[in-house]
Design a protein around this motif. Structure first.
Motif, PDB file in Angstrom:
ATOM      1  N   ALA A 118       3.734   5.364  -5.771  1.00  0.00           N
ATOM      2  CA  ALA A 118       3.555   5.309  -7.216  1.00  0.00           C
ATOM      3  C   ALA A 118       2.507   6.316  -7.661  1.00  0.00           C
ATOM      4  O   ALA A 118       2.684   6.999  -8.683  1.00  0.00           O
ATOM      5  CB  ALA A 118       3.159   3.900  -7.643  1.00  0.00           C
ATOM      6  N   ARG A 119       1.402   6.425  -6.897  1.00  0.00           N
ATOM      7  CA  ARG A 119       0.361   7.388  -7.260  1.00  0.00           C
ATOM      8  C   ARG A 119       0.857   8.822  -7.141  1.00  0.00           C
ATOM      9  O   ARG A 119       0.602   9.651  -8.018  1.00  0.00           O
ATOM     10  CB  ARG A 119      -0.879   7.183  -6.391  1.00  0.00           C
ATOM     11  CG  ARG A 119      -1.735   6.021  -6.883  1.00  0.00           C
ATOM     12  CD  ARG A 119      -3.010   5.913  -6.105  1.00  0.00           C
ATOM     13  NE  ARG A 119      -2.695   5.094  -4.925  1.00  0.00           N
ATOM     14  CZ  ARG A 119      -3.278   5.202  -3.747  1.00  0.00           C
ATOM     15  NH1 ARG A 119      -4.239   6.075  -3.560  1.00  0.00           N
ATOM     16  NH2 ARG A 119      -2.928   4.439  -2.747  1.00  0.00           N
ATOM     17  N   GLY A 177       2.025   1.690  -3.447  1.00  0.00           N
ATOM     18  CA  GLY A 177       0.917   2.217  -4.233  1.00  0.00           C
ATOM     19  C   GLY A 177       0.771   3.713  -4.048  1.00  0.00           C
ATOM     20  O   GLY A 177       0.546   4.446  -5.005  1.00  0.00           O
ATOM     21  N   ILE A 178       0.933   4.165  -2.824  1.00  0.00           N
ATOM     22  CA  ILE A 178       0.827   5.597  -2.546  1.00  0.00           C
ATOM     23  C   ILE A 178       1.985   6.337  -3.215  1.00  0.00           C
ATOM     24  O   ILE A 178       1.781   7.362  -3.862  1.00  0.00           O
ATOM     25  CB  ILE A 178       0.818   5.857  -1.021  1.00  0.00           C
ATOM     26  CG1 ILE A 178      -0.478   5.345  -0.420  1.00  0.00           C
ATOM     27  CG2 ILE A 178       1.003   7.338  -0.722  1.00  0.00           C
ATOM     28  CD1 ILE A 178      -0.501   5.378   1.087  1.00  0.00           C
ATOM     29  N   ASN A 205       3.306   9.424  -9.947  1.00  0.00           N
ATOM     30  CA  ASN A 205       2.569   9.526 -11.201  1.00  0.00           C
ATOM     31  C   ASN A 205       1.843  10.869 -11.290  1.00  0.00           C
ATOM     32  O   ASN A 205       1.845  11.521 -12.337  1.00  0.00           O
ATOM     33  CB  ASN A 205       1.593   8.358 -11.311  1.00  0.00           C
ATOM     34  CG  ASN A 205       1.049   8.201 -12.713  1.00  0.00           C
ATOM     35  OD1 ASN A 205       1.627   8.707 -13.652  1.00  0.00           O
ATOM     36  ND2 ASN A 205      -0.044   7.486 -12.839  1.00  0.00           N
ATOM     37  N   THR A 206       1.254  11.300 -10.194  1.00  0.00           N
ATOM     38  CA  THR A 206       0.534  12.571 -10.178  1.00  0.00           C
ATOM     39  C   THR A 206       1.494  13.739 -10.398  1.00  0.00           C
ATOM     40  O   THR A 206       1.198  14.653 -11.162  1.00  0.00           O
ATOM     41  CB  THR A 206      -0.205  12.752  -8.836  1.00  0.00           C
ATOM     42  OG1 THR A 206      -1.090  11.645  -8.640  1.00  0.00           O
ATOM     43  CG2 THR A 206      -1.010  14.027  -8.822  1.00  0.00           C
ATOM     44  N   SER A 257       0.833  -1.195   0.000  1.00  0.00           N
ATOM     45  CA  SER A 257       0.000   0.000   0.000  1.00  0.00           C
ATOM     46  C   SER A 257       0.870   1.248   0.000  1.00  0.00           C
ATOM     47  O   SER A 257       0.516   2.242  -0.617  1.00  0.00           O
ATOM     48  CB  SER A 257      -0.955   0.002   1.197  1.00  0.00           C
ATOM     49  OG  SER A 257      -0.220   0.108   2.407  1.00  0.00           O
TER      50      SER A 257
END
Length: 98
Positions: A17-18, A14-15, A21-22, A11
């Motif tokens: 990566a997000r 994931g954070i 990406n943002t 998780s």
């Protein structure tokens, strides 16, 4: 317990990566890259133009000014030689003409 550590690490990935990406798709970052690219282009063109101007000025100086300096130096040497010869022959020294 092992599964909970896995889920927390996945998780967090994931954070990250997000967020990554943002940020990479941010309009501010895109505009910043575009401005940096434009600045590099303008700098490159300015340096090229400056180099061309320096080449032009340097060659003009060599072709027009250096021969003039050499001729003026020769003229001054001839005047000094004439004054020296006149003083050896006993003629009164003439005031140097300017």
């Amino acid at each position: 317990m092992a599964s909970s550590s896995r889920s927390s690490s996945s998780s967090s990935e994931g954070i990250l990566a997000r967020v990554s990406n943002t940020v990479s798709q941010s309009p501010v970052l895109y505009r910043g890259r575009q401005v940096a690219s434009d600045a590099a282009y303008v700098t490159k063109r300015l340096l090229k133009s400056t180099g061309n101007a320096a080449w032009f000025a340097g060659t003009t100086f060599l072709i027009l000014v250096v021969p003039l300096i050499i001729q003026m130096d020769r003229e001054q040497q001839m005047n000094e030689l004439e004054l020296q010869q006149a003083s050896l022959l006993g003629a009164p020294p003439a005031a140097p003409s300017k």
